[in-house]
Design a protein around this motif. Structure first.
Motif, short mmCIF file in Angstrom:
data_model
loop_
_atom_site.label_atom_id
_atom_site.label_comp_id
_atom_site.label_asym_id
_atom_site.label_seq_id
_atom_site.Cartn_x
_atom_site.Cartn_y
_atom_site.Cartn_z
N GLU A 19 21.71 17.71 -20.03
CA GLU A 19 22.07 18.30 -21.38
C GLU A 19 22.73 19.58 -21.02
O GLU A 19 22.14 20.28 -19.97
CB GLU A 19 20.70 18.59 -22.13
CG GLU A 19 20.16 17.56 -22.83
CD GLU A 19 20.88 17.44 -24.22
OE1 GLU A 19 21.57 18.10 -24.70
OE2 GLU A 19 20.79 16.06 -24.96
N LEU A 20 23.67 19.98 -21.49
CA LEU A 20 24.72 21.03 -21.07
C LEU A 20 25.00 22.10 -22.15
O LEU A 20 25.25 21.56 -23.35
CB LEU A 20 25.99 20.48 -20.32
CG LEU A 20 25.79 19.49 -19.36
CD1 LEU A 20 27.19 18.60 -19.24
CD2 LEU A 20 25.43 19.96 -18.10
N ASP A 21 25.14 23.34 -21.94
CA ASP A 21 25.67 24.30 -22.76
C ASP A 21 27.09 24.72 -21.94
O ASP A 21 26.92 25.39 -20.91
CB ASP A 21 24.83 25.57 -22.85
CG ASP A 21 23.76 25.30 -24.11
OD1 ASP A 21 24.27 24.77 -25.03
OD2 ASP A 21 22.69 25.49 -23.82
N VAL A 22 28.19 24.33 -22.35
CA VAL A 22 29.50 24.31 -21.70
C VAL A 22 30.27 25.72 -22.46
O VAL A 22 30.48 25.87 -23.64
CB VAL A 22 30.24 23.03 -22.17
CG1 VAL A 22 31.61 23.44 -21.20
CG2 VAL A 22 29.84 21.66 -21.41
N ARG A 36 27.65 22.17 -26.83
CA ARG A 36 26.67 21.06 -26.35
C ARG A 36 27.42 20.05 -25.94
O ARG A 36 28.19 19.36 -26.64
CB ARG A 36 25.86 21.08 -27.44
CG ARG A 36 24.89 22.29 -27.97
CD ARG A 36 23.98 22.63 -26.77
NE ARG A 36 22.78 21.60 -26.84
CZ ARG A 36 22.09 21.64 -25.58
NH1 ARG A 36 22.13 22.63 -24.71
NH2 ARG A 36 20.91 21.02 -25.62
N THR A 38 26.44 16.26 -23.42
CA THR A 38 25.54 15.17 -22.65
C THR A 38 25.99 14.43 -21.77
O THR A 38 26.99 13.75 -22.22
CB THR A 38 24.46 14.47 -23.66
OG1 THR A 38 23.99 15.50 -24.62
CG2 THR A 38 23.34 13.63 -22.59
N HIS A 114 33.18 22.21 -16.12
CA HIS A 114 32.15 22.46 -16.05
C HIS A 114 31.20 21.67 -15.00
O HIS A 114 30.22 22.14 -14.30
CB HIS A 114 31.30 22.74 -17.33
CG HIS A 114 29.77 23.53 -17.22
ND1 HIS A 114 29.75 24.56 -17.11
CD2 HIS A 114 28.50 22.89 -17.41
CE1 HIS A 114 28.27 24.90 -17.08
NE2 HIS A 114 27.58 23.85 -17.23
N LEU A 115 31.40 20.49 -14.97
CA LEU A 115 30.64 19.34 -14.51
C LEU A 115 31.37 19.16 -13.10
O LEU A 115 31.07 18.50 -12.23
CB LEU A 115 30.60 17.99 -15.15
CG LEU A 115 29.96 17.92 -16.59
CD1 LEU A 115 30.18 17.09 -17.53
CD2 LEU A 115 28.55 17.99 -16.05
#
Length: 322
Positions: A19-22, A36, A38, A114-115
């Motif tokens: 789970e990510l907050d970008v 948000r 995923t 971000h990833l």
């Protein structure tokens, strides 16, 4: 990963979900500081972003997926073989501003950044998500190898725009008069009539009104009321106004999209009719493959006939990376 491995993922491999907050780029921060997202699947799997309609969300994999039949062990996108990226679309929760599909594409690219992902293997988009995929293909061509676009055109069809404007007027009137929930339910019912077909309603329901009460129940009306009530669990009035208008702000230049594109539409789609999909296919600047499917379910074909859509998308997604 080669095509043979994609066809036979290890069913016992651990399914990893993050789970990510970008953080959003500065130009999109008027819609919030973060988005948000995923990411699910093996670290070495090809990255596929899966985007749906305005009520779709980041939950693409697992029992709560909004697209079962397309995403899953037997789907075109397999979370044990692919890294599957899902996002919550950005929006003005107060309903005063509508993002563009370019804004959504920029937010998706922020998630890739971000990833640490330079390029996605594919973007799969259905309905509004297909519009976002096309926008990304035009404006961020170096971030994706191929696009799968289901039931989306290069711009909004005038008849569909007219219907959505009526829906937004209903919701705005409800907000102004303290009846926002009922107004959103009515707007959703209007939308469902455009998503589906008169043939389906004819098979499922008895028409007509029993009794003299003008507001008395009907079988199809009760169904639409139930769908409108359920819609409120995933959509607020303000978010609906923002994202509904975003659909009508969508415009891309098909000739500027050079990546291979698989286009899938429905013969019975009232919102994105076959002629619009055919025009898009003819205008694309790169290789295009078009399939128009017969379906009882109109625009909702991608949800109700997901296995058929998956069968078309699977070989296209198994192609080698560029």
């Amino acid at each position: 990963m080669n095509a043979e491995a994609l066809r036979r993922p290890d069913p016992h491999a651990p399914l990893v979900a993050i789970e990510l907050d970008v953080p959003l780029p500065p130009a999109q921060r008027r819609f919030g500081a973060t988005m948000r997202a995923t990411l699910t699947g093996p670290e070495d799997g090809p990255v596929i972003a899966v985007l749906g309609g305005i009520s779709g969300n980041r939950i693409v994999c697992g029992p709560s997926s909004w697209w079962p039949g397309f995403v899953g062990n037997d789907g075109a996108v397999a979370p044990r073989a692919h890294r599957v990226l899902g996002i919550d679309f950005i929006a003005d929760e107060d309903g005063r501003a509508a993002p563009t599909t370019l804004d959504q594409a920029a937010a998706l690219c922020a998630a890739l950044d971000h990833l640490g992902i330079a390029k996605a293997h594919a973007i799969v988009g259905a309905s509004y998500g297909g519009m976002v995929a096309l926008s990304l293909g035009q404006h961020f061509a170096d971030r994706v190898d191929r696009l799968v676009v289901v039931s989306a055109g290069s711009d909004a069809h005038p008849a569909a725009t007219a219907l959505r404007q009526l829906q937004r007027r209903v919701v705005a009137l409800g907000v102004e008069n303290g009846a926002a929930a009922e107004a959103l339910s009515i707007a959703r019912g209007m939308a469902m009539l455009s998503y589906r077909t008169s043939e389906e309603f004819g098979r499922r329901f008895q028409g007509g009104l029993d009794g003299e009460d003008p507001l008395g129940p009907t079988a199809p009306g009760d169904y639409l009321r139930a769908r409108g009530t359920a819609f409120q669990s995933v959509m607020s009035p303000g978010r609906f106004l923002s994202l509904s208008a975003s659909i009508d702000r969508h415009r891309v230049d098909p000739g500027a999209i050079k990546a291979p594109v698989l286009l899938i539409g429905a013969e019975s789609d009232q919102l994105v009719p076959p002629a619009q999909m055919e025009a898009l296919a003819a205008a694309l600047g790169g290789p295009a493959e078009l399939h128009i499917l017969p379906s009882l379910y109109g625009h909702d074909m991608f949800l109700k006939d997901a296995a058929r859509v998956a069968d078309l998308a699977r070989p296209f997604l198994q192609g080698p990376a560029s």
